[in-house]
Design a protein around this motif. Structure first.
Motif, PDB file in Angstrom:
ATOM      1  N   THR A  17       1.248  -3.267   1.464  1.00 51.33           N
ATOM      2  CA  THR A  17       1.229  -1.797   1.495  1.00 51.33           C
ATOM      3  C   THR A  17       2.066  -1.228   0.354  1.00 51.33           C
ATOM      4  OG1 THR A  17       0.889  -1.759   3.889  1.00 51.33           O
ATOM      5  CG2 THR A  17       1.777   0.242   2.884  1.00 51.33           C
ATOM      6  N   SER A  19       2.593  -2.659  -2.442  1.00 55.67           N
ATOM      7  CA  SER A  19       1.807  -2.899  -3.648  1.00 55.67           C
ATOM      8  C   SER A  19       0.731  -1.840  -3.821  1.00 55.67           C
ATOM      9  CB  SER A  19       1.170  -4.295  -3.585  1.00 55.67           C
ATOM     10  OG  SER A  19       0.360  -4.526  -4.707  1.00 55.67           O
ATOM     11  N   ARG A  20       0.076  -1.462  -2.719  1.00 58.98           N
ATOM     12  CA  ARG A  20      -0.970  -0.433  -2.809  1.00 58.98           C
ATOM     13  C   ARG A  20      -0.399   0.916  -3.210  1.00 58.98           C
ATOM     14  NH1 ARG A  20      -3.368  -3.306   1.481  1.00 58.98           N
ATOM     15  NH2 ARG A  20      -2.250  -2.101   3.067  1.00 58.98           N
ATOM     16  N   ARG A  23       0.062   0.624  -6.901  1.00 60.81           N
ATOM     17  CA  ARG A  23      -1.148   0.455  -7.707  1.00 60.81           C
ATOM     18  C   ARG A  23      -2.172   1.557  -7.480  1.00 60.81           C
ATOM     19  NH1 ARG A  23      -4.064  -4.612  -6.447  1.00 60.81           N
ATOM     20  NH2 ARG A  23      -3.433  -4.160  -4.322  1.00 60.81           N
ATOM     21  N   ASN A  24      -2.332   1.945  -6.207  1.00 64.00           N
ATOM     22  CA  ASN A  24      -3.389   2.881  -5.842  1.00 64.00           C
ATOM     23  C   ASN A  24      -2.914   3.789  -4.712  1.00 64.00           C
ATOM     24  OD1 ASN A  24      -5.880   4.095  -5.712  1.00 64.00           O
ATOM     25  ND2 ASN A  24      -6.861   2.440  -4.546  1.00 64.00           N
ATOM     26  N   ALA A  27      -5.001   5.493  -1.856  1.00 64.39           N
ATOM     27  CA  ALA A  27      -5.587   4.730  -0.757  1.00 64.39           C
ATOM     28  C   ALA A  27      -4.645   4.581   0.426  1.00 64.39           C
ATOM     29  CB  ALA A  27      -6.005   3.352  -1.260  1.00 64.39           C
ATOM     30  N   VAL A  28      -3.441   5.149   0.319  1.00 59.89           N
ATOM     31  CA  VAL A  28      -2.429   5.005   1.372  1.00 59.89           C
ATOM     32  C   VAL A  28      -2.205   6.352   2.068  1.00 59.89           C
ATOM     33  CG1 VAL A  28      -0.070   4.254   1.872  1.00 59.89           C
ATOM     34  CG2 VAL A  28      -1.335   3.208  -0.014  1.00 59.89           C
ATOM     35  N   LYS A  33       3.031   6.516   2.504  1.00 63.99           N
ATOM     36  CA  LYS A  33       3.451   6.595   1.107  1.00 63.99           C
ATOM     37  C   LYS A  33       4.845   7.204   0.999  1.00 63.99           C
ATOM     38  CE  LYS A  33       2.155   8.511  -3.413  1.00 63.99           C
ATOM     39  NZ  LYS A  33       3.453   9.193  -3.611  1.00 63.99           N
ATOM     40  N   ARG A  55      -1.133  -4.911 -13.332  1.00 61.39           N
ATOM     41  CA  ARG A  55      -1.714  -3.821 -12.565  1.00 61.39           C
ATOM     42  C   ARG A  55      -2.544  -2.915 -13.444  1.00 61.39           C
ATOM     43  NH1 ARG A  55       3.066  -4.207  -9.502  1.00 61.39           N
ATOM     44  NH2 ARG A  55       4.218  -2.758 -10.791  1.00 61.39           N
ATOM     45  N   ASN A  60      -8.813  -7.450  -9.620  1.00 60.52           N
ATOM     46  CA  ASN A  60      -8.903  -7.774  -8.197  1.00 60.52           C
ATOM     47  C   ASN A  60      -9.713  -9.055  -7.978  1.00 60.52           C
ATOM     48  OD1 ASN A  60      -7.317  -5.671  -7.289  1.00 60.52           O
ATOM     49  ND2 ASN A  60      -9.046  -4.280  -7.025  1.00 60.52           N
ATOM     50  N   HIS A  88      -6.593  -8.733   1.325  1.00 57.77           N
ATOM     51  CA  HIS A  88      -5.843  -7.936   0.355  1.00 57.77           C
ATOM     52  C   HIS A  88      -6.727  -7.381  -0.758  1.00 57.77           C
ATOM     53  CE1 HIS A  88      -1.968  -9.032   2.131  1.00 57.77           C
ATOM     54  NE2 HIS A  88      -2.498 -10.227   2.318  1.00 57.77           N
ATOM     55  N   ASN A 307       2.192  -9.275  -7.141  1.00 57.48           N
ATOM     56  CA  ASN A 307       2.875  -8.041  -6.751  1.00 57.48           C
ATOM     57  C   ASN A 307       4.264  -7.912  -7.367  1.00 57.48           C
ATOM     58  OD1 ASN A 307       0.739  -7.154  -5.167  1.00 57.48           O
ATOM     59  ND2 ASN A 307       1.497  -8.191  -3.332  1.00 57.48           N
TER      60      ASN A 307
END
Length: 339
Positions: A17, A19-20, A23-24, A27-28, A33, A55, A60, A88, A307
């Motif tokens: 999470t 990492s997300r 990176r993105n 999406a969280v 967040k 990254r 992916n 993941h 990560n």
């Protein structure tokens, strides 16, 4: 210096999470967040610069090098890798190297050209020096491998202890002339299994008769050929430890060809616990490796490297198991010999 795992612990989320979020973040969930952002600020966490670079160029996708795609052992490991990768959001690209160093080394181009984010190598043939050079630039993890150094994370079992365990079982069944058909001794895992055999023989005062040693290549054909040679000697072995199930099955068929019965005339123990081992006649006694779990653990380690987390423990040894079936004669004998 704070690590990603520290951020995850403080925020009460997984490292994936965190990492997300890095990176993105779209999406969280906003609430999640915010927790991660607060933990990052509180710990003054700074993502690894190499990980940042990956990254920015991530695909992916991870590359898995398989030495022989027909070998069911590697298929099970890949299954574990794919399961963990998919959780993941990673895809798995397979490359069958056919046990060729050139094919292994050529696969590094996928990393250099940023076509994949990282690589898992199964039983690599590449020199350790070259692997270390590559690992200094790219995220790499090894599976079913042993290294002399400890600079690349690898997942395996204690092959020496496993070789000892298989041989010691035959000794406890009363055998003294125990042959060994090893794998290629240039491979560390083969050498370790062979060392385990030697250690068990020496510990129990039986010594090591070089006339009972053969070096195979993990194939059925080498098991058949070497067992035929062993049974052509004046003093035949009464048992054999083969460093792969394929070689063990080859040994059983070689014994049958000269009208020796297994386990009455020859006790056999293999290694790997491939699916066919339990269905063969007689069912094969063998060392079972946790292949699926090896794959999952290898992918977990690669994810940490991707990560930006620090991987301090390099050697990850999982537990094996001696699976006793009819080929060793233990079930007929009912009990083993006390030592």
């Amino acid at each position: 210096m704070a690590k990603m795992s520290d951020v995850a612990k403080l925020a009460g989320v997984s490292t994936a999470t965190v990492s997300r979020v890095l990176r993105n973040p779209e999406a969280v969930k906003p609430v999640t967040k915010a927790k991660v952002d607060q933990a990052i600020e509180q710990l003054n966490y700074e993502p690894n610069m190499l990980a940042r670079h990956f990254r920015r160029t991530e695909t992916n996708t991870i590359l898995v090098l398989v030495p022989n795609i027909r070998n069911t052992v590697f298929a099970e490991i890949v299954g574990g890798i794919e399961e963990e990768a998919s959780v993941h959001g990673y895809r798995v690209l397979l490359r069958n190297t056919n046990n060729q160093f050139g094919s292994e080394y050529g696969s590094v181009e996928h990393l250099k050209q940023r076509q994949v984010d990282g690589m898992i190598m199964l039983s690599p043939k590449m020199e350790e020096r070259l692997m270390l050079e590559i690992s200094n630039e790219f995220p790499i993890v090894l599976a079913t491998a042993h290294l002399a150094s400890s600079n690349i994370p690898f997942v395996s079992i204690d092959n020496k202890k496993s070789g000892w365990k298989a041989t010691e079982h035959l000794i406890r069944l009363g055998h003294k002339r125990i042959a060994c058909i090893s794998g290629p001794l240039r491979m560390p895992l083969s050498e370790l299994r062979y060392e385990g055999y030697r250690q068990a023989m020496i510990e129990h005062g039986l010594g090591v008769d070089e006339r009972l040693i053969r070096e195979g290549d993990f194939t059925y054909e080498s098991g058949y050929e070497h067992m035929t040679s062993l049974l052509s000697q004046a003093e035949r072995p009464t048992a054999v430890f083969a460093a792969s199930d394929d070689m063990a099955i080859g040994a059983i068929n070689a014994a049958s060809a000269v009208e020796w019965k297994v386990p009455e005339d020859l006790a056999v123990v293999g290694f790997d616990n491939i699916q066919f081992a339990s269905m063969y006649n007689p069912p094969l006694t063998t060392i079972a490796q946790p292949f699926f779990d090896m794959g999952k653990r290898a992918m977990e380690l690669l994810l940490k490297k991707l990560n930006g987390e620090e991987v301090t423990k390099m050697e990850h040894l999982l537990s094996d198991e001696l699976v006793i079936r009819e080929s060793c004669g233990a079930k007929q004998q009912k009990k083993v010999v006390p030592l």
